[in-house]
Design an enzyme around this catalytic site. Sequence first.
Site, mmCIF file in Angstrom:
data_model
loop_
_atom_site.group_PDB
_atom_site.id
_atom_site.type_symbol
_atom_site.label_atom_id
_atom_site.label_comp_id
_atom_site.label_asym_id
_atom_site.label_seq_id
_atom_site.Cartn_x
_atom_site.Cartn_y
_atom_site.Cartn_z
ATOM 1 N N ALA A 135 11.419 -0.689 1.413
ATOM 2 C CA ALA A 135 12.841 -0.332 1.498
ATOM 3 C C ALA A 135 13.682 -1.568 1.812
ATOM 4 O O ALA A 135 14.830 -1.673 1.379
ATOM 5 C CB ALA A 135 13.050 0.731 2.568
ATOM 6 N N ASP A 136 13.080 -2.503 2.547
ATOM 7 C CA ASP A 136 13.801 -3.724 2.916
ATOM 8 C C ASP A 136 14.264 -4.516 1.696
ATOM 9 O O ASP A 136 15.104 -5.399 1.817
ATOM 10 C CB ASP A 136 12.888 -4.625 3.749
ATOM 11 C CG ASP A 136 12.173 -3.853 4.827
ATOM 12 O OD1 ASP A 136 12.432 -4.092 6.003
ATOM 13 O OD2 ASP A 136 11.343 -2.983 4.480
ATOM 14 N N HIS A 182 10.198 -6.051 6.837
ATOM 15 C CA HIS A 182 9.311 -5.177 6.054
ATOM 16 C C HIS A 182 9.114 -3.821 6.727
ATOM 17 O O HIS A 182 8.165 -3.121 6.408
ATOM 18 C CB HIS A 182 7.922 -5.816 5.887
ATOM 19 C CG HIS A 182 7.835 -6.798 4.754
ATOM 20 N ND1 HIS A 182 8.556 -7.954 4.708
ATOM 21 C CD2 HIS A 182 7.084 -6.785 3.617
ATOM 22 C CE1 HIS A 182 8.248 -8.631 3.608
ATOM 23 N NE2 HIS A 182 7.370 -7.942 2.926
ATOM 24 N N GLU A 232 6.549 -3.986 -9.191
ATOM 25 C CA GLU A 232 5.639 -5.084 -8.865
ATOM 26 C C GLU A 232 4.226 -4.547 -8.625
ATOM 27 O O GLU A 232 4.069 -3.537 -7.942
ATOM 28 C CB GLU A 232 6.167 -5.816 -7.624
ATOM 29 C CG GLU A 232 7.450 -6.568 -7.946
ATOM 30 C CD GLU A 232 8.373 -6.738 -6.750
ATOM 31 O OE1 GLU A 232 7.877 -6.779 -5.611
ATOM 32 O OE2 GLU A 232 9.596 -6.801 -6.959
ATOM 33 N N SER A 289 11.477 -9.043 -9.412
ATOM 34 C CA SER A 289 12.899 -9.048 -9.742
ATOM 35 C C SER A 289 13.437 -7.648 -9.469
ATOM 36 O O SER A 289 13.565 -6.828 -10.376
ATOM 37 C CB SER A 289 13.098 -9.375 -11.228
ATOM 38 O OG SER A 289 12.459 -10.571 -11.587
ATOM 39 N N GLU A 290 13.701 -7.389 -8.202
ATOM 40 C CA GLU A 290 14.094 -6.020 -7.842
ATOM 41 C C GLU A 290 15.343 -5.567 -8.588
ATOM 42 O O GLU A 290 15.464 -4.399 -8.967
ATOM 43 C CB GLU A 290 14.294 -5.888 -6.330
ATOM 44 C CG GLU A 290 13.000 -5.812 -5.522
ATOM 45 C CD GLU A 290 12.322 -7.156 -5.309
ATOM 46 O OE1 GLU A 290 12.934 -8.206 -5.644
ATOM 47 O OE2 GLU A 290 11.187 -7.178 -4.802
#
Length: 819
Positions: free
Chosen positions: A552-553, A595, A497, A527-528
């Site tokens: 990381a979240d 976050h 992103e 869209s991880e």
Amino acid sequence: MPKSIIIEPEKVCGRDTLCFADIPLNAYDRTLEQEAAIFSPEDFLHIWQDMCAIREFETILNEIKTKGAFKGVTYNHAGPAHLSIGQEAAAVGMAFSLTPDDHIFGSHRSHGEILAKGFSAIRQLSDEQLMSIMRSYRDGALLRPVEKGYGGDVKGLALRFFTYGAYSEIFARETGFNRGLGGSMHAFFAPFGIYPNNAIVGGSGSIAPGAALFKRVNRKPGIVVANIGDASFGCGPVWEGITFAAMDQYRTLWEESLGGGLPIVFNCMNNFYGMGGQPVGETMGVQFIARIGAGVNPDQMHAERVNGYDPLPVIDAFRRKKKLLEEGRGPVLLDTVTYRISGHSPSDASSYRSKEEIERWQQADSIRAFRQKLLNARLVSEDALDSAKAFLEATIFDMFQLAIDLEASPRVTVDSDLVASVMFSNGRVEKFDDRQPEFLQDIVENPRVQQIKTKIRTPTDDGKPVPKMKAYNVRDAIFEAMVHRFSIDPTMVAFGEENRDWGGAFAVYRGLTEALPYHRLFNSPISEAAIVGAAVGYGLAGGRAVAELMYADFMGRAGDEIFNQLSKWQSMSAGQLTMPVVLRISVGSKYGAQHSQDWTALAHHIPGLKVVYPVTPYDAKGMMNAALIGTDPVIFLESQRVYDFGEMFVEHGVPERYYEIPLGDPSIKRKGKDLTILTLGPTLYTAVAAANELQDRFGISTELIDLRAATPLNYDPLIESVKKTGKVLLASDAVERGSVMQTVAANLTQMCFDDLDGPPVVVGSRNWITPAAELEAMFFPQPAWLIDAIHERLLPLKGHRPTTNQTTGEMARRSRLGI
Ligand SMILES: Cc1ncc(C[n+]2csc(CCOP(=O)(O)OP(=O)(O)O)c2C)c(N)n1
Ligand SMILES: [Mg+2]
């Protein structure tokens, strides 16, 4: 095309209607006589015999699973068998005109697709090519048993080789495609264009776009097919994969010569059922899977429904769609109608569908129907059909018997180190292709490169501290390592992103936009799952990918792709495939509960991932260099707290030249003799403050070691230090419960029990949500916590009055409450 489209208020606020084009449903209407102008009698025979071969292969499995025997040969197969009896026409139709350059990915129910693609490849490859593949594949391990006593031609040998490899893989034999480490749901054979099949429903939906991306970026021939079930269209990662594959930029921003839209078919093997639920009528609302295309892009993904209960409409569709993909007009969605006569698995009681329905599909059985059509049209003789069928059935039965023969087809022994030996590939590859890496400018002229040149790379400047603005920092270090590999490996791509103009959410890539063409550095959709899935597909296809997760979240959003895909394909392939993927993951703070979490432990828990967390410029550059020449998946954690930090430990500073730091080697940041503090992540700097205080107030000399990595981890320097000091405290910003530090502490207790004055002490963040920035001091470890914990549990500090409660009684109280 400008970099971005001007959004005009008059236009986007204007009244209009969005129209959709018609989506064809089973529009194929050619007669067999008309098809005879396209296909030879031999082609027709091949199509039919491939269907029969799949039916026989699956019938044998069905019989041994349900009755323990086939034709009097008994066998107990302990593993799964998701059979596709009934789906043969769809599989053969899909594979018949694909070339070995066309790559398929599939699902748990892919035996039929694997066989169909293999048969098709065997027909297309020359005898020399086939012999070379069979001889070289695992040094002939699969070839030797099947060529013994065989006197036929090469195609026949290849057929034996291939069906034998498939059965052996299903039965967990050494002689399987992947030495039995993949098994029924994951079998594949890359030399024939058959790529990993996936036991995670829809798993291939996010991976296959990465393989298609590889073809575009590296100008490779062929298309990619993701064979996924109808129920998998309820899976988020499938939608994300479709979104990733349908990005406008391939056609609007990328060089035209690359070929346009991704060359991929999302081929829904639509058998109208999940395990026991019905997507249409029950668990989804689309009515027709083909409808999904209408929502994706103006081309509506060229979606259509085809009758996959007849091989010819499917072959026709694939030929048309392949042409379209070669013209750069992808992606494509096919809703291929089929029916699974077999149960979902052998234990399926068919409680969710009626006997009448199954019988109607049996009556319409594609194998019988197609045979009858061929005979009616006098295209192939009954004799030809029967003898081809008899030959194939005999071969498949032979190969089944050979595969269950423990002498010819042994399993690896239980004491074997096979699995250990393939968990990581530990390779070093400078570049995955020899062509010149593409750049938009001479990299030495790049403004960011120039700016970095002016920065100070040492802890001090003329004895004075270096101002933040002038310090060569962690961000620069990662940038430098990236540029190095980008300029050597032409296959290397980076995406995520806001990766391009923004330079990644934390500007690590700033400046690269000017240097690299779009196809080497681009923005992905949010869209991880697709970001990580595409990197997996890209790596499997043979290129180097660096994907980024902003926080990381967000690992949860890409959970399957990180934990089941990125981590597993090297070992499930028994070392046939490598995974040269670096996943950069930024660890936040100050942004609250969703976050600001350090989730190193999640990745650490999963076998097959290298997990590193450097927090100094020297370490970041050396470790990124090591990650980027390797062939293993690396989770590269980066702390947002330290992006701006200059080098504070290495006196000679961060070299401008290339160097590597082996992944897994802890770094002694400060020598000491009374106490050892181990850290992972930015807690290093917290520990520095604590160590200073211990020295100043109590005269205690601390040995400070940054693990820098969670997996792999070399314990030698840790043991050596603990032997010297007898006392160890471990600290990280991850919540204390289940943290990496807890594992290290437990291991050290066992490895150096006799040298310890007391049990290792772990200090982590509280087992809470991360509170707001203003309240973080109550959550993340503070220097005072470390000192208090040392005082209470390791080494009473003379005259010290704790300000926090670090006693074992408090630990027990918190645990009782789960906090
Ligand atoms: C992520 C995930 N959820 C659930 C399952 C269990 N499961 C295996 S197959 C299946 C049904 C899949 O249906 P579909 O995608 O239509 O494929 P088909 O079995 O019909 O070929 C389910 C629910 C799984 N393997 N993976
Ligand atoms: Mg289904």
